[in-house]
Motif scaffolding. Structure first.
Motif, PDB file in Angstrom:
ATOM      1  N   ALA A   1      -6.547  -0.803   5.698  1.00  0.00           N
ATOM      2  CA  ALA A   1      -7.121  -0.700   4.357  1.00  0.00           C
ATOM      3  C   ALA A   1      -8.343   0.209   4.400  1.00  0.00           C
ATOM      4  CB  ALA A   1      -7.501  -2.088   3.851  1.00  0.00           C
ATOM      5  N   GLY A   2      -9.212  -0.014   5.411  1.00  0.00           N
ATOM      6  CA  GLY A   2     -10.395   0.820   5.573  1.00  0.00           C
ATOM      7  C   GLY A   2     -10.011   2.268   5.813  1.00  0.00           C
TER       8      GLY A   2
ATOM      9  N   GLN B   1     -10.644   8.772  -0.136  1.00  0.00           N
ATOM     10  CA  GLN B   1     -11.919   9.030  -0.803  1.00  0.00           C
ATOM     11  C   GLN B   1     -12.781  10.074  -0.096  1.00  0.00           C
ATOM     12  OE1 GLN B   1     -12.465   7.948  -3.760  1.00  0.00           O
ATOM     13  NE2 GLN B   1     -10.726   6.543  -3.809  1.00  0.00           N
ATOM     14  N   LYS B   2     -12.663  10.173   1.225  1.00  0.00           N
ATOM     15  CA  LYS B   2     -13.651  10.946   1.965  1.00  0.00           C
ATOM     16  C   LYS B   2     -13.131  12.205   2.657  1.00  0.00           C
ATOM     17  CE  LYS B   2     -16.722   7.634   1.293  1.00  0.00           C
ATOM     18  NZ  LYS B   2     -17.686   7.772   0.218  1.00  0.00           N
TER      19      LYS B   2
ATOM     20  N   SER C   1      -3.830   2.640  -7.121  1.00  0.00           N
ATOM     21  CA  SER C   1      -5.121   2.302  -6.542  1.00  0.00           C
ATOM     22  C   SER C   1      -4.944   1.483  -5.274  1.00  0.00           C
ATOM     23  CB  SER C   1      -5.948   1.509  -7.560  1.00  0.00           C
ATOM     24  OG  SER C   1      -7.006   0.864  -6.908  1.00  0.00           O
ATOM     25  N   VAL C   2      -5.362   2.049  -4.134  1.00  0.00           N
ATOM     26  CA  VAL C   2      -5.237   1.340  -2.864  1.00  0.00           C
ATOM     27  C   VAL C   2      -6.149   0.115  -2.861  1.00  0.00           C
ATOM     28  CG1 VAL C   2      -5.634   1.486  -0.391  1.00  0.00           C
ATOM     29  CG2 VAL C   2      -4.586   3.394  -1.586  1.00  0.00           C
ATOM     30  N   TRP C   3      -7.353   0.303  -3.368  1.00  0.00           N
ATOM     31  CA  TRP C   3      -8.340  -0.765  -3.481  1.00  0.00           C
ATOM     32  C   TRP C   3      -7.767  -1.892  -4.343  1.00  0.00           C
ATOM     33  CZ3 TRP C   3     -11.906  -2.613  -0.814  1.00  0.00           C
ATOM     34  CH2 TRP C   3     -12.986  -3.328  -1.343  1.00  0.00           C
TER      35      TRP C   3
ATOM     36  N   SER D   1       0.829  -1.207   0.000  1.00  0.00           N
ATOM     37  CA  SER D   1       0.000   0.000   0.000  1.00  0.00           C
ATOM     38  C   SER D   1       0.865   1.258   0.000  1.00  0.00           C
ATOM     39  CB  SER D   1      -0.928  -0.010   1.219  1.00  0.00           C
ATOM     40  OG  SER D   1      -0.157  -0.071   2.402  1.00  0.00           O
TER      41      SER D   1
ATOM     42  N   ARG E   1      -5.648  13.100  -4.437  1.00  0.00           N
ATOM     43  CA  ARG E   1      -6.149  12.594  -5.716  1.00  0.00           C
ATOM     44  C   ARG E   1      -5.957  13.630  -6.815  1.00  0.00           C
ATOM     45  NH1 ARG E   1     -11.904  11.511  -5.035  1.00  0.00           N
ATOM     46  NH2 ARG E   1     -11.689  12.451  -2.977  1.00  0.00           N
TER      47      ARG E   1
ATOM     48  N   TYR F   1      -8.712   3.919   2.669  1.00  0.00           N
ATOM     49  CA  TYR F   1      -9.814   4.177   1.749  1.00  0.00           C
ATOM     50  C   TYR F   1     -10.563   5.442   2.178  1.00  0.00           C
ATOM     51  CZ  TYR F   1     -14.129   3.610  -0.856  1.00  0.00           C
ATOM     52  OH  TYR F   1     -15.185   3.833  -1.691  1.00  0.00           O
ATOM     53  N   PHE F   2     -10.850   5.525   3.477  1.00  0.00           N
ATOM     54  CA  PHE F   2     -11.551   6.684   4.007  1.00  0.00           C
ATOM     55  C   PHE F   2     -10.724   7.950   3.783  1.00  0.00           C
ATOM     56  CE2 PHE F   2     -12.522   9.604   7.486  1.00  0.00           C
ATOM     57  CZ  PHE F   2     -13.899   9.749   7.295  1.00  0.00           C
TER      58      PHE F   2
END
Lengths: 398, 288
Positions: free
Chosen positions: B155-156, B163-164, B239-241, B25, B172, B159-160
């Motif tokens: 990972a969560g 993206q958030k 892309s982390v996902w 990651s 980004r 993502y947060f």
């Protein structure tokens, strides 16, 4: 101004003349008995990378013996040329050739990594240089690739593994799974183990291999648990050995399925295993509490000189120097003659810290293999697994 | 393979995959967002493991060591970015490779000088040292499960973050158009420094978490570097996902490869990579 220059030149000329005179004087008694013949030793060992600690221990051991002999071997002053082989087989031929051709060494000493040692043996054969191998255990070196001028002061992969095969069978195990890396040393260890174990009536149920130097053992532990063998035999060394033993213990397998290994599993790795290694049985040509006086003197002197405890690698370096000395003794101070040296080395009886050994026809030590048990931070001697075990030297025509 | 073994192998795959994700990651952030080919990423993993070893010897507690180690690694990353990497953004990939390869050699040599070349172990914290029995003779160390949980949480969290949050939005945007972000009045240098330091901290954290189960040894960094690049490439650069999915795919390929096709085990990972790249040359989750 001009005058001083001229003067300087004459001074130079006088000095050169004197120097030439001295040289000529030194050359005259050649052939007669002379005091300080030199021998050039090329140490080609790993001083960086994974095996750096091993290369240093071998060098220390070698130099310790030379020191004990007053800086000389068999009356010859020893001059070193040192090369770091980085355990990189792709640079091995070039490094070895450099020592032989550029530094014109009389003897090559090296190395740890079998792949590098194989390339060194080729250079030694091509250039007819004397080679003493102080560690690399590839069976081929004193097997198909044996040569009159190639010697080994350590062991063959086959030796400790073969001794373990017999022990495991004697302990009543019938059905064994082996695990190792898929590369020649690992495969040769398993082959040696299997030979002795199956000869004694056991059966190797499954040979598990993983790519070198992968250390993700979990899938294999799961497989071992479902195969339920009587015992497991492994070859791993260094970081891989530590991880395997810890994982094996953490998976709870150590309690139900005994683990056995070639000695490298627990050499220099016990501390890092943090207790997981306790009680493991391994076989090797050295142990931590041998009782012979030679070993005690050696360990004391080594600890004093290098502020570190010696290991099997230091012993192998020490014995490489001893073997060379026996060879040089035979010359009785005459000009270096590698054939005469090699001939004398063949019949040498080496008083090693590991216990005395002789050399096989293929120039590999014929030595006792010890059974050791991990107790605290030591590989404690349990007994002799095989007395004077000689490598079969398959494929050697000499 | 009976059903119980199969289930345990699935667990092995998941656990290995999650650990790989943790290492990869950080690489996908630095590589994907900043466009830097960071060969020294494995060295940060190694630095983390040795940090865990050194700090645990001092404090006697791995969790405390990790708590201390993360900020240390973050600061270390920020310093490196300021001193070296910040000069690389406008340059050629070849120069990045040269610098980061040089760093590998420097870190290895420093490690050798400071700690030596012996293998070391780190003890598992008392709290997690138990094992859970899975079958009649096999048990699973709790610590491995803890690692998996931490990886999932991270990972969560990542993502947060990306993206958030506002920072994530800037990250980004920065990965798409550096100059435009600058024109909008965002301090892109600070942004990049943060991302890089985050990448280093992630790699070091992976090293610290893995230290008790993998042991600490010379050359450990290079072994994870290649597999990390494979994961980043399969997952889609940046892309982390994608890195998470790719890491799990590799975890399964490696585990079942070893069990079912032992002779091809070394090849399995790269076969998967080849197939994925033939199917989607940009990686599974490459966006726009």
């Amino acid at each position: 101004m001009k005058k001083t220059q001229q003067k300087r030149r004459t001074v130079m000329q006088v000095m050169l003349g004197a120097f030439a005179g001295v040289l000529a004087g030194a050359l005259v008694p050649l052939g007669a008995a002379q005091a300080a013949e030199k021998i050039k030793v090329g140490l080609m060992l790993p001083y960086t990378g994974t095996y750096a600690a091993l290369g240093t221990a071998i060098t220390n051991g070698f130099k310790q013996y030379v020191q004990e002999q007053g800086g000389k071997l068999g009356g010859y002053e020893v001059e070193y040329s040192v090369v770091d082989d980085e355990s990189d087989p792709s640079k091995a031929t070039e490094n070895a050739s450099k020592l032989v051709k550029r530094d014109s060494v009389d003897v090559l000493v090296g190395t740890v990594h079998s792949g590098v040692a194989l390339a060194m043996a080729k250079v030694a054969r091509d250039t007819k240089t004397l080679l003493v191998i102080p560690n690399a255990g590839a069976d081929e070196l004193t097997g198909p690739l044996c040569a009159p001028n190639v010697f080994r002061s350590s062991f063959s992969a086959w030796q400790p593994a073969y001794a373990m095969g017999k022990i495991v069978a004697e302990r009543g195990h019938k059905n064994v799974v082996t695990v190792t890396w898929k590369y020649s040393f690992g495969e040769q260890s398993v082959a040696g183990f299997k030979e002795a174990f199956e000869k004694a009536g056991g059966k190797v149920a499954k040979e598990l291999y993983l790519p070198f130097p992968n250390v993700e053992f979990q899938p294999f532990l799961t497989e071992i648990a479902s195969l339920k063998p009587d015992a497991v035999f492994v070859f791993f060394a260094g970081g891989g050995a530590v991880k395997f033993v810890k994982d094996y213990d953490a998976a709870g397998l150590k309690r139900t399925i005994p683990l056995y290994g070639s000695g490298f599993l627990t050499d220099g790795t016990i501390d890092a295993m943090g207790g997981s290694g306790e009680g493991l049985l391994t076989t090797l040509h050295y142990a931590d509490n041998l009782t012979n006086p030679k070993d005690q003197a050696f360990r004391k002197a080594y600890a004093l000189a290098y502020k570190a405890q010696p290991d099997v690698y230091a012993v192998q370096g020490y014995d490489a120097a001893q073997m060379l000395k026996t060879g040089l003794d035979a010359l009785k101070g005459a000009k270096f003659d590698k054939d005469a040296v090699a001939k004398a080395m063949e019949t040498a009886k080496i008083d090693s810290p590991r216990g005395a050994f002789t050399l096989s026809k293929a120039h590999n030590p014929v030595q006792d293999i010890y059974l050791r048990k991990v107790e605290g931070r030591d590989n404690k001697l349990v007994g002799v697994a095989e007395k004077a075990l000689a490598d079969p030297a398959r494929g050697c025509r000499m | 393979m009976d059903f119980v073994s199969f289930l345990i192998q699935v667990l092995n795959s998941l656990q290995y995959g999650l650990l790989l994700f943790l290492v990869a990651s950080g690489l996908t952030l630095v590589f994907g967002i900043m466009g830097i080919i960071n060969l020294a990423h494995g060295s940060f993993y190694m630095v983390g493991a040795y940090l865990a070893f050194a700090l645990t010897s001092l404090t006697g507690n791995l969790m405390l060591s990790i708590a201390l180690g993360i900020p240390l690694a973050f600061v270390f990353g920020a310093l490196l970015e300021w001193a070296l990497f910040s000069h690389l953004y406008k340059r050629d990939h070849l120069e990045q490779v040269l610098l980061t390869y040089g760093l590998i050699l420097i870190f290895e040599e420093l490690r050798s000088l400071m700690v030596g070349d012996d293998v070391h172990g780190v003890t598992i914290p008392e709290l997690f040292s138990a094992s859970i029995p899975l079958s009649d003779n096999l048990s699973y160390p709790v610590y491995r499960l803890v690692i998996s949980v931490v990886c999932l949480a991270l990972a969560g969290g990542l993502y947060f973050l990306i993206q958030k949050t506002r920072l994530g939005m800037m990250i980004r945007a920065g990965s798409h158009d550096r100059d435009m972000v600058k024109a909008l009045g965002i301090d892109i240098n600070l942004l990049y420094r943060t991302v890089f330091a985050l990448g280093v901290a992630l790699a070091a954290l992976a090293g610290m978490l893995a230290a008790p189960i993998s042991s600490v040894y010379p050359g450990m960094g290079s072994s994870v570097l290649i597999i990390s690049f494979v994961i980043v490439v399969i997952g889609g650069v940046g892309s982390v996902w994608g890195a998470l999915v790719a890491a799990l795919v590799i975890g399964f390929a490696d585990t079942f490869g070893k069990v079912l096709l032992p002779d091809l085990a070394g090849l399995m990972v790269y076969l998967v990579m080849a197939v994925v790249l033939l199917w989607r040359p940009e990686g599974i989750f490459k966006k726009g």
